[in-house]
Design an enzyme around this catalytic site. Sequence first.
Site, mmCIF file in Angstrom:
data_model
loop_
_atom_site.group_PDB
_atom_site.id
_atom_site.type_symbol
_atom_site.label_atom_id
_atom_site.label_comp_id
_atom_site.label_asym_id
_atom_site.label_seq_id
_atom_site.Cartn_x
_atom_site.Cartn_y
_atom_site.Cartn_z
ATOM 1 N N LYS A 1 -16.143 1.644 -14.622
ATOM 2 C CA LYS A 1 -14.940 1.372 -14.540
ATOM 3 C C LYS A 1 -14.354 1.026 -16.102
ATOM 4 C CE LYS A 1 -13.906 -0.740 -10.221
ATOM 5 N NZ LYS A 1 -13.349 -2.017 -9.469
ATOM 6 N N LYS B 1 -18.397 11.393 -2.816
ATOM 7 C CA LYS B 1 -17.931 10.407 -1.911
ATOM 8 C C LYS B 1 -16.255 10.625 -1.612
ATOM 9 C CE LYS B 1 -17.985 5.763 -1.280
ATOM 10 N NZ LYS B 1 -18.252 4.340 -1.619
ATOM 11 N N LYS C 1 -10.620 6.506 -2.591
ATOM 12 C CA LYS C 1 -9.238 6.377 -2.372
ATOM 13 C C LYS C 1 -8.333 6.666 -3.693
ATOM 14 C CE LYS C 1 -10.097 1.600 -2.279
ATOM 15 N NZ LYS C 1 -10.008 0.098 -1.788
#
Length: 334
Positions: free
Chosen positions: A115, A197, A200
């Site tokens: 992040k 994966k 979103k």
Amino acid sequence: MIDDKKTLFSGMQATGNLTLGNYLGALKNWVTLNEEYNCFFCVVDEHSITVRQDPATLRKRARDLLTLYIAAGLDPEKNCIYYQSHVSGHAELAWILNCYTYMGELSRMTQFKDKSAKHADNINAGLFTYPVLMAADILLYQADVVPVGIDQMQHLELTRDIAQRFNGIYGDVFTIPEAYIGKVGAKIMSLQDPDKKMSKSDENVNASIYLMDDPDTIMRKCKRAVTDSEGVILYRDEQPGIKNLINIYSACTGKTPDEVVAEFDGRGYGDFKVAVGEAVVSVLKPLQDEHARLSKDKAYIDSVIKNNADKAQYFATKTLRKVQRKIGFPDRVR
Ligand code: TRP
């Protein structure tokens, strides 16, 4: 809440549009557990602000997510469905646990590294201590089990380490939580890059099916899913796109991958993709309808929010007072 049941805690962030992967991989499994455990299903809005959020959007998404928990079948009478920010104990315990967590431990968290690379202009202290807030969430309710995906395992391990360290100093204060890994790995991959994966935040809108996608969009995305040139529907790693579609179909219909392979023996990818699209619609359409129905019932959702926050507050305060006493904070004068 009945005392002979074990306690389960889990939470989701209200950021981004939830995908079919979030539903099949997490929410749907929670529903199977919500009778067996005393559950706390939290909308972790405090975690969300480690990345900048638009206030109106955050507020709306948090409410949508809480409503979705109920629409998916989590019973707000039996389980605690609430917002993290409505129970002040999360932040209070997180502060305390910060003082029992080492910089070195937090520096090793892969999610922090990812992040901070992604949001290089806003590497705030909250992003760094994010796992401590997560530890506080779990320990505040003395959770026995925590259903988490692989990506959160490192945070759960840290939670256990913090709890053990604290108990080592002060005696048995916290229950040491175990991870609950779902039975079949309904890990749903991107429709455009089946090695990744389903996410979103994927930039390619065709890569993810969002929970609120309408039937036409779902069908279109399934038809466009990346496959291969093998031309046979088999469940194997050499065909990651087909394997992912089999997983999706299997999760939506309850059939095993072997049964799916048998069902589509000799049929083409085109046919199969349409069947996958229909299976996804058959799962998401009722969920969307229920979500829409509940969303209109403002008074009901408000009552769930109020009652469950009070309930969560009760359990949280119990743990918090115990912790405060153990570390030597002065007693309250009544
Ligand atoms: N960090 C989790 C995620 O991003 C969400 C979360 C916050 C959570 N607190 C939690 C999950 C406690 C399980 C238990 O997915």
